[in-house]
Design an enzyme around this catalytic site. Sequence first.
Site, short mmCIF file in Angstrom:
data_model
loop_
_atom_site.label_atom_id
_atom_site.label_comp_id
_atom_site.label_asym_id
_atom_site.label_seq_id
_atom_site.Cartn_x
_atom_site.Cartn_y
_atom_site.Cartn_z
N GLU A 65 -60.49 53.52 20.26
CA GLU A 65 -61.52 52.32 19.40
C GLU A 65 -61.59 50.91 19.77
O GLU A 65 -62.86 50.20 19.35
CB GLU A 65 -61.24 52.21 18.39
CG GLU A 65 -61.09 51.79 16.95
CD GLU A 65 -60.85 51.66 15.08
OE1 GLU A 65 -60.32 53.62 14.73
OE2 GLU A 65 -60.54 50.98 14.91
N ASP A 66 -60.73 50.01 20.35
CA ASP A 66 -60.58 48.93 20.81
C ASP A 66 -60.86 48.54 22.20
O ASP A 66 -61.04 47.40 22.41
CB ASP A 66 -59.44 48.57 20.23
CG ASP A 66 -59.27 48.56 18.80
OD1 ASP A 66 -60.40 48.37 18.11
OD2 ASP A 66 -58.20 48.77 17.74
N1 LIG Z 1 -51.46 43.89 9.77
C1 LIG Z 1 -52.42 42.61 10.57
N2 LIG Z 1 -52.92 44.01 11.57
C2 LIG Z 1 -53.52 43.56 12.52
C3 LIG Z 1 -53.28 42.08 12.72
N3 LIG Z 1 -54.03 42.06 14.40
C4 LIG Z 1 -54.45 42.91 14.52
N4 LIG Z 1 -54.84 43.83 13.31
C5 LIG Z 1 -55.60 45.38 13.08
O1 LIG Z 1 -56.16 44.93 12.15
C6 LIG Z 1 -56.88 46.05 11.68
C7 LIG Z 1 -56.81 45.88 9.64
O2 LIG Z 1 -57.97 44.99 9.72
P1 LIG Z 1 -59.08 45.38 8.83
O3 LIG Z 1 -59.92 44.39 8.91
O4 LIG Z 1 -59.09 46.09 7.45
O5 LIG Z 1 -60.10 46.52 9.80
P2 LIG Z 1 -60.73 46.04 11.51
O6 LIG Z 1 -60.24 44.88 11.92
O7 LIG Z 1 -60.59 47.82 12.20
O8 LIG Z 1 -62.22 45.84 10.64
C8 LIG Z 1 -55.97 47.28 11.83
O9 LIG Z 1 -56.54 47.97 12.51
P3 LIG Z 1 -56.12 49.83 13.09
O10 LIG Z 1 -54.39 50.12 13.55
O11 LIG Z 1 -56.71 50.21 14.08
O12 LIG Z 1 -56.34 50.66 11.41
P4 LIG Z 1 -56.71 50.67 10.18
O13 LIG Z 1 -56.69 49.83 9.68
O14 LIG Z 1 -58.35 50.22 10.67
O15 LIG Z 1 -56.77 52.39 9.93
C9 LIG Z 1 -54.46 47.05 12.91
O16 LIG Z 1 -53.92 46.72 13.79
C10 LIG Z 1 -51.95 42.16 11.76
O17 LIG Z 1 -52.01 40.51 12.70
N5 LIG Z 1 -51.58 42.17 11.03
#
Ligand SMILES: Nc1nc2c(ncn2[C@@H]2O[C@H](COP(=O)(O)OP(=O)(O)O)[C@@H](OP(=O)(O)OP(=O)(O)O)[C@H]2O)c(=O)[nH]1
Length: 179
Positions: A65-66
């Site tokens: 994904e990233d």
């Molecule tokens: N809580 C938090 N999240 C952070 C931080 N830095 C990066 N993230 C990541 O950001 C995602 C959630 O942010 P959103 O704005 O909702 O989604 P997006 O980045 O995919 O656009 C998560 O991705 P993901 O792991 O792919 O999960 P998902 O929420 O997309 O399922 C999370 O891992 C942080 O400091 N705190």
Amino acid sequence: MNSDAVLLLETVHFAAEKHRQQRRKDAEQTPYINHPVGVARILSHEGGITDIEVLQAALLHDTVEDTDTTPAELEAKFGPIVARIVQEVTDDKSLPKQERKRQQVEHAPHCSHQAKLVKLADKLYNLRDLNRCTPVGWTAERVQEYFVWAREVVKGLRGTSSALEEKLDELFRQRGVQL
Ligand SMILES: Nc1nc2c(ncn2[C@@H]2O[C@H](COP(=O)(O)OP(=O)(O)O)[C@@H](OP(=O)(O)OP(=O)(O)O)[C@H]2O)c(=O)[nH]1
Ligand SMILES: [Mn+2]
């Protein structure tokens, strides 16, 4: 050293190289790799999961994904099961964010047991991270909306791990977003 340990080291090394340039969204710019390592640790230490392929998939879960990682690359290096689990938890980043979020809710119940475990641990980590500190630029409303959306995804993952689901339920309860 046993071969599972060797395999996990190879996997965490691969993930660390792939995420090397990425940081979390917190003010401290925590290295991104802390997240996949923490998700795998939740599965092992809190979920009691010993399925090595689930733990590997957790370490790799955000690489496709990233980062520039391809599913074919994961399959060649870690085999078809690990590659499939990662694929199941990978959002289609070409879609608008709202549609991606909607698809997670829709797809959650159809994931394999192994992918559901990774998704539960991913949400548990991210919700705890939101309680720890607010990502740069996020309002309190946006944080609350993430909890509400995560609850909808978790609804579709139930019956997978009572240990992880109970911990998620406690976080939802604290936020007032329980069922
Ligand atoms: N809580 C938090 N999240 C952070 C931080 N830095 C990066 N993230 C990541 O950001 C995602 C959630 O942010 P959103 O704005 O909702 O989604 P997006 O980045 O995919 O656009 C998560 O991705 P993901 O792991 O792919 O999960 P998902 O929420 O997309 O399922 C999370 O891992 C942080 O400091 N705190
Ligand atoms: Mn993640």
